[in-house]
Design a protein around this motif. Structure first.
Motif, PDB file in Angstrom:
ATOM      1  N   TYR A 183      62.330 -59.096  76.515  1.00 49.10           N
ATOM      2  CA  TYR A 183      62.896 -57.761  76.329  1.00 49.10           C
ATOM      3  C   TYR A 183      64.255 -57.871  75.645  1.00 49.10           C
ATOM      4  N   PRO A 184      64.448 -57.162  74.515  1.00 54.46           N
ATOM      5  CA  PRO A 184      63.456 -56.333  73.815  1.00 54.46           C
ATOM      6  C   PRO A 184      62.430 -57.199  73.074  1.00 54.46           C
ATOM      7  N   LYS A 185      61.295 -56.612  72.740  1.00 54.24           N
ATOM      8  CA  LYS A 185      60.204 -57.374  72.139  1.00 54.24           C
ATOM      9  C   LYS A 185      60.592 -57.967  70.783  1.00 54.24           C
ATOM     10  N   GLU A 186      61.476 -57.288  70.064  1.00 56.58           N
ATOM     11  CA  GLU A 186      61.883 -57.804  68.749  1.00 56.58           C
ATOM     12  C   GLU A 186      62.675 -59.104  68.838  1.00 56.58           C
ATOM     13  N   ASN A 187      63.051 -59.491  70.062  1.00 57.85           N
ATOM     14  CA  ASN A 187      63.775 -60.754  70.243  1.00 57.85           C
ATOM     15  C   ASN A 187      62.835 -61.913  70.562  1.00 57.85           C
ATOM     16  N   ALA A 188      61.542 -61.743  70.309  1.00 53.82           N
ATOM     17  CA  ALA A 188      60.573 -62.790  70.652  1.00 53.82           C
ATOM     18  C   ALA A 188      60.900 -64.108  69.964  1.00 53.82           C
ATOM     19  N   GLU A 189      61.220 -64.052  68.674  1.00 53.71           N
ATOM     20  CA  GLU A 189      61.534 -65.284  67.946  1.00 53.71           C
ATOM     21  C   GLU A 189      62.799 -65.934  68.511  1.00 53.71           C
ATOM     22  N   LEU A 190      63.824 -65.125  68.754  1.00 56.61           N
ATOM     23  CA  LEU A 190      65.079 -65.648  69.304  1.00 56.61           C
ATOM     24  C   LEU A 190      64.845 -66.226  70.698  1.00 56.61           C
ATOM     25  N   TYR A 191      64.007 -65.576  71.478  1.00 60.36           N
ATOM     26  CA  TYR A 191      63.663 -66.058  72.823  1.00 60.36           C
ATOM     27  C   TYR A 191      63.151 -67.491  72.747  1.00 60.36           C
ATOM     28  N   HIS A 192      62.232 -67.756  71.833  1.00 58.41           N
ATOM     29  CA  HIS A 192      61.657 -69.090  71.716  1.00 58.41           C
ATOM     30  C   HIS A 192      62.669 -70.096  71.168  1.00 58.41           C
ATOM     31  N   GLN A 193      63.531 -69.654  70.283  1.00 54.68           N
ATOM     32  CA  GLN A 193      64.566 -70.547  69.760  1.00 54.68           C
ATOM     33  C   GLN A 193      65.508 -70.991  70.881  1.00 54.68           C
ATOM     34  N   VAL A 194      65.909 -70.039  71.713  1.00 56.62           N
ATOM     35  CA  VAL A 194      66.808 -70.362  72.827  1.00 56.62           C
ATOM     36  C   VAL A 194      66.103 -71.267  73.831  1.00 56.62           C
ATOM     37  N   ALA A 195      64.844 -70.982  74.135  1.00 45.81           N
ATOM     38  CA  ALA A 195      64.096 -71.796  75.098  1.00 45.81           C
ATOM     39  C   ALA A 195      63.910 -73.222  74.604  1.00 45.81           C
ATOM     40  N   GLN A 196      63.718 -73.387  73.285  1.00 41.61           N
ATOM     41  CA  GLN A 196      63.481 -74.719  72.724  1.00 41.61           C
ATOM     42  C   GLN A 196      64.757 -75.553  72.642  1.00 41.61           C
ATOM     43  N   GLY A 197      65.881 -74.903  72.346  1.00 42.98           N
ATOM     44  CA  GLY A 197      67.115 -75.665  72.170  1.00 42.98           C
ATOM     45  C   GLY A 197      68.172 -75.429  73.219  1.00 42.98           C
ATOM     46  N   GLY A 198      67.903 -74.534  74.156  1.00 38.07           N
ATOM     47  CA  GLY A 198      68.899 -74.215  75.179  1.00 38.07           C
ATOM     48  C   GLY A 198      68.248 -73.954  76.520  1.00 38.07           C
ATOM     49  N   LEU A 199      68.573 -72.820  77.123  1.00 36.23           N
ATOM     50  CA  LEU A 199      68.086 -72.535  78.468  1.00 36.23           C
ATOM     51  C   LEU A 199      67.958 -71.035  78.667  1.00 36.23           C
ATOM     52  N   ILE A 200      66.851 -70.621  79.261  1.00 35.60           N
ATOM     53  CA  ILE A 200      66.645 -69.233  79.677  1.00 35.60           C
ATOM     54  C   ILE A 200      66.441 -69.252  81.184  1.00 35.60           C
TER      55      ILE A 200
END
Length: 417
Positions: A183-200
């Motif tokens: 959320y928001p859905k338009e952040n899907a790409e950013l979500y995966h970038q953060v998960a791959q190189g950082g932490l959620i």
């Protein structure tokens, strides 16, 4: 309490039963001594702790199947679970009286207690100036070796995360929903970038929708994990002011970017400058402060004239607002379980916490002294604020909905939905 895998199901059960009320969970742990003891407590024992009837019903439901399903789902989807009994659970969070029972996370859990972290927060609808500020500040922080912490929301939050991703630096996104709910859905790409190189991370179990009441509660975690908070831009009702409020209450440095007095979207962030926030005149202000705290880890301090230099070709990509990195479309984990419609409807009826911009100087002074641990008026009185004045202020704050009265004439900011 011994921390082992057998206890995890009880931690998840307790988190579910007290969701939205971490203060209650911590009170129960203090009262009973452990999660297994809480699970084994009968109705009479549980009634010894003040709580609402619906909370009591949840705690009397001893069925662990839901918790077991969540643990199994997390294991299959590479979602970690950190309880407050784990050695890597941040000490920064342990200092909160309403610390989260556990955290669900994607990515590499970092050592928050030894890493320099700065929260960069602000409005979801930033001005062009705020967008440039958020990206410039966050890029400088990333280059200095500082971890940015934000909420993965649209607007300023996204700008902060994007700048860190651009620099291949660590960034942490704290969600107000389940770990598998983007959320928001338009952040899907950013979500995966953060998960791959950082932490959620999030304190909410998988499938939890982004209900309005979750975000003010989420903001206390952002403030706690950071050594310093920076508010880039925000109106009088901006959620960023709640993060700022937690920062002031936790007695941590707070910076705010001065904005136009003619822009209502800057009214909240400008207000912070009158109640303890330092004006942010450049990222070097924050980085120099962080260098004092982490002399061996902060390595780059930008100069004032850096802002006069033309951006490089790579930096132009960052400030253009276009997609920064092309990543493979990693599969978004499926929602664990659809939430009941009646739960979703609660978001429409949620009343956000009152804005601190509406308080007088004396009211704000008393309010920021209070936390979720009840205090009596004598503990709030000072030479320039005698007990009679404190009582009048507390009564006014209670009427306005800022504080809650407890038995024994004690007051706190605790608001249970």
């Amino acid at each position: 309490m011994d921390n082992n895998s057998n206890d995890l199901v009880y931690w998840v059960w307790l988190s579910n039963a007290t969701q939205g009320s971490p203060m209650l969970a911590n009170t129960l742990l203090k009262f009973f001594g452990g999660v297994k003891e809480i699970h084994g407590a009968d109705e009479e024992a549980l009634k010894s702790v003040r709580m609402k009837e619906n909370r009591l019903e949840l705690l009397l439901d001893k069925d662990l199947s839901r918790a077991e399903q969540i643990i199994d789902y997390c294991a299959k989807n590479s979602i970690g679970i950190a309880t407050m009994n784990d050695y890597f659970y941040p000490q920064k969070l342990r200092s909160l009286v309403d610390r989260p029972v556990l955290l669900y996370y994607l990515g590499n859990f970092i050592d928050f207690d030894s890493m320099p972290c700065v929260a960069v927060v602000g409005t979801r609808k930033p001005s062009d100036y705020a967008v440039v500020c958020a990206k410039r500040i966050s890029l400088d922080l990333a280059r200095a070796g500082i971890v940015t912490v934000s909420g993965l929301a649209s607007g300023v939050d996204s700008c902060a995360h994007k700048a860190s991703v651009f620099n291949d630096s660590l960034t942490v996104g704290v969600l107000g929903s389940g770990i598998d709910v983007i959320y928001p859905k338009e952040n899907a790409e950013l979500y995966h970038q953060v998960a791959q190189g950082g932490l959620i991370l999030t304190e909410y179990p998988p499938s939890t929708p982004p209900l309005g009441r979750n975000f003010p509660q989420r903001n206390r975690i952002i403030a706690a994990l950071a050594n310093i908070t920076v508010v880039v831009e925000g109106s009088e009702r901006s959620g960023a002011l709640i993060t700022a409020e937690h920062t002031l209450r936790q007695k941590k440095p707070l910076y705010s970017v001065p904005g136009s007095i003619f822009n209502p979207g800057c009214a909240g962030s400008n207000f912070l400058l009158t109640v303890g926030a330092q004006p942010l005149l450049g990222s070097y202000n924050v980085i120099q402060d962080m260098e004092k705290l982490f002399p061996d880890k902060v390595r780059y301090v930008p100069q004032k004239d850096d802002y006069e230099k033309k951006p490089t070709k790579e930096e132009k990509r960052l400030f253009s607002g276009k997609n920064l990195v092309k990543v493979s479309q990693a599969k978004i984990p499926p929602v664990f379980d659809d939430s009941p419609k009646k739960e979703k409807n609660k978001a429409d009826n949620f009343t956000p916490p009152p804005s601190i911009t509406e308080l007088s100087e004396q009211e704000l002074k008393i309010y920021t002294k209070l936390g979720q641990e009840p205090l009596n008026p004598n503990e709030l009185a000072e030479d320039d604020l005698p007990i009679k004045t404190v009582l009048k202020i507390l009564t006014a704050l209670e009427i306005k909905g800022y504080v809650t009265r407890h038995p024994g004439a004690k007051f706190s900011t605790f608001r249970e939905e």
